[in-house]
Write a protein that holds these residues in place. Structure first.
Motif, PDB file in Angstrom:
ATOM      1  N   MET A 157       0.825  -1.203   0.000  1.00 43.12           N
ATOM      2  CA  MET A 157       0.000   0.000   0.000  1.00 43.12           C
ATOM      3  C   MET A 157       0.860   1.254   0.000  1.00 43.12           C
ATOM      4  O   MET A 157       0.404   2.343  -0.290  1.00 43.12           O
ATOM      5  CB  MET A 157      -0.912  -0.016   1.217  1.00 43.12           C
TER       6      MET A 157
ATOM      7  N   GLU B  52       4.897  -9.977  -2.870  1.00 41.61           N
ATOM      8  CA  GLU B  52       3.902  -9.466  -1.919  1.00 41.61           C
ATOM      9  C   GLU B  52       2.555 -10.064  -2.286  1.00 41.61           C
ATOM     10  O   GLU B  52       2.130  -9.960  -3.432  1.00 41.61           O
ATOM     11  CB  GLU B  52       3.813  -7.943  -1.987  1.00 41.61           C
TER      12      GLU B  52
ATOM     13  N   GLU C 134      -1.499 -10.185  -1.096  1.00 45.32           N
ATOM     14  CA  GLU C 134      -2.559  -9.620  -0.255  1.00 45.32           C
ATOM     15  C   GLU C 134      -3.656 -10.673  -0.082  1.00 45.32           C
ATOM     16  O   GLU C 134      -4.131 -11.252  -1.062  1.00 45.32           O
ATOM     17  CB  GLU C 134      -3.101  -8.341  -0.887  1.00 45.32           C
TER      18      GLU C 134
ATOM     19  N   ARG D  47       1.866  -6.887   7.006  1.00 50.46           N
ATOM     20  CA  ARG D  47       1.555  -5.464   7.002  1.00 50.46           C
ATOM     21  C   ARG D  47       0.063  -5.259   6.735  1.00 50.46           C
ATOM     22  O   ARG D  47      -0.592  -6.106   6.113  1.00 50.46           O
ATOM     23  CB  ARG D  47       2.375  -4.732   5.927  1.00 50.46           C
TER      24      ARG D  47
ATOM     25  N   GLU E 274      -3.395  -3.640   5.056  1.00 51.31           N
ATOM     26  CA  GLU E 274      -3.855  -3.176   3.749  1.00 51.31           C
ATOM     27  C   GLU E 274      -5.122  -2.349   3.955  1.00 51.31           C
ATOM     28  O   GLU E 274      -5.578  -2.164   5.075  1.00 51.31           O
ATOM     29  CB  GLU E 274      -4.098  -4.360   2.804  1.00 51.31           C
TER      30      GLU E 274
ATOM     31  N   MET F 105      -8.248  -7.484   5.240  1.00 54.90           N
ATOM     32  CA  MET F 105      -7.087  -7.781   4.399  1.00 54.90           C
ATOM     33  C   MET F 105      -5.794  -7.696   5.201  1.00 54.90           C
ATOM     34  O   MET F 105      -5.662  -6.882   6.111  1.00 54.90           O
ATOM     35  CB  MET F 105      -6.991  -6.770   3.239  1.00 54.90           C
TER      36      MET F 105
ATOM     37  N   GLU G  24      -1.308  -8.153   4.270  1.00 52.85           N
ATOM     38  CA  GLU G  24      -0.296  -8.385   3.239  1.00 52.85           C
ATOM     39  C   GLU G  24       0.862  -9.163   3.830  1.00 52.85           C
ATOM     40  O   GLU G  24       1.387  -8.815   4.889  1.00 52.85           O
ATOM     41  CB  GLU G  24       0.213  -7.048   2.685  1.00 52.85           C
TER      42      GLU G  24
ATOM     43  N   TYR H  10      -9.409  -0.647   7.243  1.00 51.81           N
ATOM     44  CA  TYR H  10      -8.482  -0.947   8.335  1.00 51.81           C
ATOM     45  C   TYR H  10      -8.334   0.269   9.239  1.00 51.81           C
ATOM     46  O   TYR H  10      -8.027   1.379   8.781  1.00 51.81           O
ATOM     47  CB  TYR H  10      -7.116  -1.353   7.767  1.00 51.81           C
TER      48      TYR H  10
ATOM     49  N   PHE I  84      -5.405   5.058   5.771  1.00 46.64           N
ATOM     50  CA  PHE I  84      -6.352   4.528   4.798  1.00 46.64           C
ATOM     51  C   PHE I  84      -7.625   5.363   4.700  1.00 46.64           C
ATOM     52  O   PHE I  84      -8.038   5.752   3.600  1.00 46.64           O
ATOM     53  CB  PHE I  84      -6.665   3.072   5.148  1.00 46.64           C
TER      54      PHE I  84
ATOM     55  N   MET J 246      -9.031  -0.329  -3.793  1.00 46.40           N
ATOM     56  CA  MET J 246      -7.983  -0.719  -2.858  1.00 46.40           C
ATOM     57  C   MET J 246      -8.432  -1.851  -1.942  1.00 46.40           C
ATOM     58  O   MET J 246      -7.619  -2.414  -1.211  1.00 46.40           O
ATOM     59  CB  MET J 246      -7.543   0.484  -2.028  1.00 46.40           C
TER      60      MET J 246
ATOM     61  N   SER K 195      -7.235  -7.374  -3.979  1.00 46.50           N
ATOM     62  CA  SER K 195      -5.906  -7.900  -3.662  1.00 46.50           C
ATOM     63  C   SER K 195      -5.109  -8.131  -4.939  1.00 46.50           C
ATOM     64  O   SER K 195      -5.670  -8.287  -6.026  1.00 46.50           O
ATOM     65  CB  SER K 195      -6.017  -9.217  -2.887  1.00 46.50           C
TER      66      SER K 195
END
Length: 653
Positions: A1, A50, A52, A94, A96, A101, A103, A180, A186, A248, A251
């Motif tokens: 992201m 990476e 997602e 991490r 997202e 979601m 990552e 999130y 976000f 967004m 994935s």
């Protein structure tokens, strides 16, 4: 992201006041970083993927599947392991955009040894297993490019409420609680994009017209609280969406490579750009949005529209007055210019860039191609700014540069080294859609990594005009593009620097002044056409024959390449085609383009069983027999002790 800065987010009105400050200091930071690291040499190949993931909760009694909003508590546990072990872990996690979601990436990058290809799939499987141990029995973690009923009534667990009047998103379909909440970036992005634009984003995806689909297909949003904006924005015969979450909240699968120096990074950026649409069509996996079957197979244009913060002036709908530029693309789109000298003559679209910033970069000793690239990125405003990060030390910080850089989401990303880091110049390949299984995701990743080695070792040229790349990206998203579309691709891949083995294999002479590109099918591009084009997989196989690759690794690679080849031929389905066929054959499907709760439940159950290996799917996967090892540390140690496998260090001179 992208950049996740800690601090207090500013509103759009506050952010706007500092836009010029961020741009000015972002450019200064880039100039200082460039001159400090432009001569960095001899970095070895390092790379990583990476992925997602989406967390899905099943209700087997009511036959429903929903997205599960528990990313934040999961990440708190997963990231605690990273802190406890000082980053020495098998996987990094991490956040997202979606609260459903997360990552995942490898704990450490892979290197230049061919045996590292043997641990990619195993590491992906480890990631899934690590999360699965934290889930309840009725929950699963799936690699879905798009959740089919995202934005439909009651699509979340726990239940959420839509607030189109006062929420950050102001969406008729997507609640703030589905974003999130563990980081303010976000919601700030979503809010500031809407406020900068002056209205909600507009996403229209053509609906798939089945025999019972209304014609025209027109939705009534009045019951959802529409004040007339959605009615005006929605196109007939299109599925309408209205917020960043629909883009967004999808994935993807991405790969980042470290180059040996800045020159090689610029070469890879250019050469891989033309492959982004091809990989997108090959990995197509998202034909359903907001509970409707659409006439597109990919997410790309949906994300582009979901983060499009251009005003009416920048879109050309009104004369320029308060804005400076007429901008022809969203922040999320294909690249607009090549960076290497070989690519310069193929920059055939007018590049909009900030002349003052360009002049500033040129006066600082940065060449024309790189200066216009950065000046083009910096026509954008910062859309997420934190009060603690306004004043920075340009000699040491790069957050202002990354603020703009990380919110230009293009098919390829050119990534300078972070300050005070051992990491070198990198490029990121960003177009692919995520697949259901580790076998598929590993196959696509290994395919792209091997292509970089072929390009550099054989000194190949994949360059075509940027306008043709744009055309390809548009076609790549069409239904069954992998079978039905033709794409512009370069026929003569050799250069004057290509070694004899490459020119002899391709039976082609060096003709650098002639642009030999033409329309080809995906099958021709991937598998070749006798006496016409060698094919990307045969080129990889030719490269591998000159390498001393161990039997296990060779077997693994060949299985991955076979998947790519069979999908290109149409002998195996893309994920998008498999989803379409599943829906079409479902007893509850009324041929009206609607993917109802029961169809979605059964689709998610089937996807979950395929992902876990509990159900075979030969039409999607063939019959792979994985040779990858679950003993990741020992496998890597074995690879590093094997001198014969060090041949993949070979790159451009």
């Amino acid at each position: 992201m992208g950049l996740l800065t800690e601090g207090s987010p500013l509103s759009w009105e506050e952010t706007k006041k500092y836009a010029d400050h961020v741009r000015q200091h972002g450019v200064i930071q880039f100039i200082k970083l460039y001159h400090r690291l432009k001569d960095r040499q001899n970095d070895c190949l390092k790379w990583g993927d990476e992925i997602e993931y989406m967390i899905i909760k099943f209700d087997h009694e009511s036959k429903s599947a929903k997205v599960c909003l528990k990313a934040e508590p999961l990440l708190s546990v997963l990231q605690e392991k990273e802190k406890e072990n000082n980053g020495d872990v098998k996987a990094l996690w991490r956040p997202e955009f979606g609260a459903y979601m997360i990552e995942g990436t490898p704990g450490k990058p892979y290197g230049a040894l061919s045996s590292h290809f043997n641990v990619v799939e195993a590491n992906m499987k480890f990631r899934r297993d690590e999360v699965t141990t934290l889930l309840q029995e009725d929950e699963s973690i799936l690699c879905l490019t798009s959740f089919p009923r995202l934005g439909c009534p009651n699509f979340t667990v726990p239940p959420t409420q839509i607030d189109p009047k006062t929420s950050a998103l102001r969406s008729l379909f997507f609640p703030d609680d589905a974003v999130y909440d563990g980081h303010p970036r976000f919601k700030t992005l979503a809010r500031n994009i809407r406020e900068r634009r002056g209205k909600k984003v507009i996403i229209n995806v053509p609906i798939y017209k089945d025999v019972n689909t209304p014609d025209p297909f027109i939705e009534d949003f009045s019951q959802l609280g529409d004040d007339g904006e959605a009615k005006e924005a929605a196109k007939p015969n299109h599925v309408y969406m209205d917020t960043m979450g629909f883009g967004m909240g999808c994935s993807c699968l991405q790969v980042t490579f470290q180059a040996c120096n800045i020159t090689e990074a610029r070469i890879l950026y250019d050469q891989l750009a033309g492959l982004c649409p091809i990989a997108l069509a090959l990995s197509a996996a998202s034909p359903v949005h907001r509970g409707y079957l659409t006439d597109k197979d990919c997410r790309w244009d949906i994300i582009a529209a979901s983060v499009d913060d251009r005003t009416d002036e920048e879109l050309g709908l009104k004369p320029l007055n308060t804005n400076r530029f007429l901008i022809n693309k969203s922040r999320y789109d294909s690249i607009d210019s090549y960076l290497s000298p070989a690519g310069e003559k193929f920059n055939d679209i007018k590049l909009v860039y900030d002349q003052d910033i360009y002049n500033m970069l040129r006066e600082a000793g940065i060449d024309h191609l790189l200066a216009q690239h950065v000046a083009h990125l910096f026509i954008r405003d910062p859309i997420s700014l934190f009060s603690e990060k306004i004043d920075q030390t340009d000699e040491e910080d790069t957050d202002h540069f990354e603020n703009i850089q990380s919110t230009n989401w293009q098919t390829m990303r050119f990534k300078p080294p972070p300050p005070n880091s051992s990491i070198g110049w990198r490029v990121e390949f960003r177009s692919m859609e995520v697949q259901l299984t580790e076998f598929e995701n590993a196959a696509y990743v290994v395919f792209i990594v091997l292509l970089t080695r072929v390009i550099l070792t054989f000194q190949l040229n994949f360059l075509i005009p940027v306008s043709k790349v744009d055309e390809n990206l548009s076609k790549a998203q069409n239904r069954d593009a992998v079978l039905n579309e033709k794409f512009w691709f370069r026929k003569d891949l050799t250069t004057c620097e290509s070694p004899p083995v490459a020119t002899a294999y391709m039976a082609s002479c060096c003709n650098p002044d002639e642009c030999q590109y033409k329309l080809m099918t995906i099958n021709e591009i991937i598998n070749g056409k006798p006496n016409d084009f060698p094919g990307l997989v045969p080129l990889i196989q030719k490269f591998l024959t000159s390498m001393d690759v161990d039997v296990d690794t060779q077997c693994t690679i060949q299985q991955y390449l076979k998947l790519i080849q069979l999908r290109a031929k149409g002998d195996l389905k893309t994920s998008a085609r498999w989803i379409r066929d599943f829906i079409a054959q479902h007893p509850n499907y009324k041929k009206d383009s609607i993917v109802n709760e029961r169809i979605n439940y059964d689709l998610m159950c089937a996807a979950d069983q395929i992902t876990q290996g509990k159900k075979g799917c030969p039409e999607l996967l063939g019959k792979p027999s994985s040779r990858t090892t679950d003993d990741i540390p020992n496998a890597v140690e074995k690879a590093e002790k094997s001198y014969s496998n060090s041949v993949l260090l070979r790159t451009s001179k």
